[in-house]
Scaffold this active site. Sequence first.
Site, mmCIF file in Angstrom:
data_model
loop_
_atom_site.group_PDB
_atom_site.id
_atom_site.type_symbol
_atom_site.label_atom_id
_atom_site.label_comp_id
_atom_site.label_asym_id
_atom_site.label_seq_id
_atom_site.Cartn_x
_atom_site.Cartn_y
_atom_site.Cartn_z
ATOM 1 N N SER A 1 0.865 -1.189 0.000
ATOM 2 C CA SER A 1 0.000 0.000 0.000
ATOM 3 C C SER A 1 0.896 1.231 0.000
ATOM 4 O O SER A 1 2.097 1.127 0.301
ATOM 5 C CB SER A 1 -0.868 -0.024 1.255
ATOM 6 N N TYR B 1 -3.010 -0.767 9.943
ATOM 7 C CA TYR B 1 -2.901 -1.052 8.514
ATOM 8 C C TYR B 1 -1.475 -0.759 8.022
ATOM 9 O O TYR B 1 -0.877 -1.569 7.302
ATOM 10 C CB TYR B 1 -3.926 -0.190 7.771
HETATM 11 P P1 NDP Z 1 -11.715 -4.942 -1.724
HETATM 12 O O1 NDP Z 1 -12.449 -4.723 -0.447
HETATM 13 O O2 NDP Z 1 -12.427 -4.803 -3.005
HETATM 14 O O3 NDP Z 1 -10.983 -6.340 -1.727
HETATM 15 C C1 NDP Z 1 -10.482 -6.933 -0.567
HETATM 16 C C2 NDP Z 1 -10.600 -8.419 -0.764
HETATM 17 O O4 NDP Z 1 -10.043 -9.076 0.357
HETATM 18 C C3 NDP Z 1 -12.056 -8.829 -0.894
HETATM 19 O O5 NDP Z 1 -12.221 -9.519 -2.114
HETATM 20 C C4 NDP Z 1 -12.291 -9.708 0.326
HETATM 21 O O6 NDP Z 1 -13.044 -10.846 -0.019
HETATM 22 C C5 NDP Z 1 -10.881 -10.136 0.708
HETATM 23 N N1 NDP Z 1 -10.777 -10.381 2.133
HETATM 24 C C6 NDP Z 1 -10.816 -9.507 3.149
HETATM 25 N N2 NDP Z 1 -10.698 -10.134 4.314
HETATM 26 C C7 NDP Z 1 -10.592 -11.456 4.017
HETATM 27 C C8 NDP Z 1 -10.456 -12.630 4.802
HETATM 28 N N3 NDP Z 1 -10.386 -12.588 6.130
HETATM 29 N N4 NDP Z 1 -10.377 -13.813 4.164
HETATM 30 C C9 NDP Z 1 -10.435 -13.884 2.827
HETATM 31 N N5 NDP Z 1 -10.568 -12.822 2.030
HETATM 32 C C10 NDP Z 1 -10.650 -11.619 2.629
HETATM 33 O O7 NDP Z 1 -10.492 -3.928 -1.639
HETATM 34 P P2 NDP Z 1 -9.224 -3.705 -2.564
HETATM 35 O O8 NDP Z 1 -9.349 -4.385 -3.853
HETATM 36 O O9 NDP Z 1 -8.983 -2.261 -2.517
HETATM 37 O O10 NDP Z 1 -8.073 -4.379 -1.685
HETATM 38 C C11 NDP Z 1 -7.230 -5.400 -2.171
HETATM 39 C C12 NDP Z 1 -5.862 -5.242 -1.557
HETATM 40 O O11 NDP Z 1 -5.283 -4.024 -2.005
HETATM 41 C C13 NDP Z 1 -5.868 -5.182 -0.019
HETATM 42 O O12 NDP Z 1 -4.768 -5.878 0.486
HETATM 43 C C14 NDP Z 1 -5.722 -3.701 0.245
HETATM 44 O O13 NDP Z 1 -5.159 -3.446 1.500
HETATM 45 C C15 NDP Z 1 -4.817 -3.293 -0.901
HETATM 46 N N6 NDP Z 1 -4.792 -1.882 -1.201
HETATM 47 C C16 NDP Z 1 -5.898 -1.243 -1.701
HETATM 48 C C17 NDP Z 1 -5.821 0.105 -1.997
HETATM 49 C C18 NDP Z 1 -6.961 0.872 -2.579
HETATM 50 O O14 NDP Z 1 -6.838 2.090 -2.757
HETATM 51 N N7 NDP Z 1 -8.081 0.244 -2.914
HETATM 52 C C19 NDP Z 1 -4.601 0.867 -1.774
HETATM 53 C C20 NDP Z 1 -3.527 0.088 -1.248
HETATM 54 C C21 NDP Z 1 -3.625 -1.230 -0.990
HETATM 55 P P3 NDP Z 1 -14.426 -11.169 0.748
HETATM 56 O O15 NDP Z 1 -15.289 -9.973 0.543
HETATM 57 O O16 NDP Z 1 -14.917 -12.392 0.066
HETATM 58 O O17 NDP Z 1 -14.044 -11.392 2.167
#
Ligand code: NDP
Length: 254
Positions: free
Chosen positions: A144, A157
């Site tokens: 991130s 985070y």
């Molecule tokens: P989303 O919320 O769209 O995606 C997060 C995903 O993580 C979901 O598909 C969710 O699946 C899964 N998830 C969360 N907790 C669990 C769990 N305990 N077990 C299994 N799956 C889990 O957000 P993003 O696409 O933005 O995030 C994806 C990654 O990118 C993350 O690591 C985030 O920290 C990182 N990120 C995002 C940024 C942004 O601006 N969007 C910036 C920097 C980093 P489900 O709903 O099925 O649980």
Amino acid sequence: MNHFNLEGRVAIVTGGNGGIGLGMAEGMASAGATLVLAGRNAEKGAAAVSTLEALGAKASFTILDVTDEAACHALIDDTVAKHGRLNVLVNNAGTNIRKEPEDYTLDEWRFVLDTNLTSAFVCCQAAFPAMKKSGGGKIINIGSMFSLFGASFSTAYAASKGGMVQMSKAMACAWAKDNIQVNTVLPGWIDTELTQGARRDVEGLHERIEARTPAGRWGRPDEFAGIAVFLAGTGSDFVTGTVIPVDGGFAAQG
Ligand code: NDP
């Protein structure tokens, strides 16, 4: 050789049922990879599989909570049993609890660290034997901008995402001899479910990010397709331990 051809490669993407993970999965699927997506939400999982199948890829979804160590091992083992190999692991699942540092309970701190960082450690450990046995592999960990910067609401985070970078570098050093490359991608501010929450919780965030990002806008999940294909394919065979921002210039701006 076409360095962007992933035919015959099998990739797992945790949290690949939406957002950035699905953007990466779509890129790899378009390049010919077989995708195994894993997350908690089966409805989102089924929709994501349909999206990948529409691209002509083989894809499946496994219900998984990444904080469950045994389930992470089972995901890797089942993938190897079903497809005969595991070439690519994307540790993308992530969550956030936004609070001032003094307000976190220890359970909240642990929840964020377990979901974002410990899960990646567990999945990497689980994937290592299969990758080593098959002569190599690719691990793509998602950091991130909070791997680099802080914010008053990001203590847990930022700790998890800073840890992701250092964990990846250490694994890259350990496993280079086994032809396993471990790299970290740092998304800038991307329009996903996660950041819709941030925009709700943090007043003025949307406008501040637009103003602070040289590209002048939020990023889109599909803009992670290219980096995923590069890091999953032979074009990155000598690229390991790196930290690659995909951020519209956010980290470059002083
Ligand atoms: P989303 O919320 O769209 O995606 C997060 C995903 O993580 C979901 O598909 C969710 O699946 C899964 N998830 C969360 N907790 C669990 C769990 N305990 N077990 C299994 N799956 C889990 O957000 P993003 O696409 O933005 O995030 C994806 C990654 O990118 C993350 O690591 C985030 O920290 C990182 N990120 C995002 C940024 C942004 O601006 N969007 C910036 C920097 C980093 P489900 O709903 O099925 O649980």
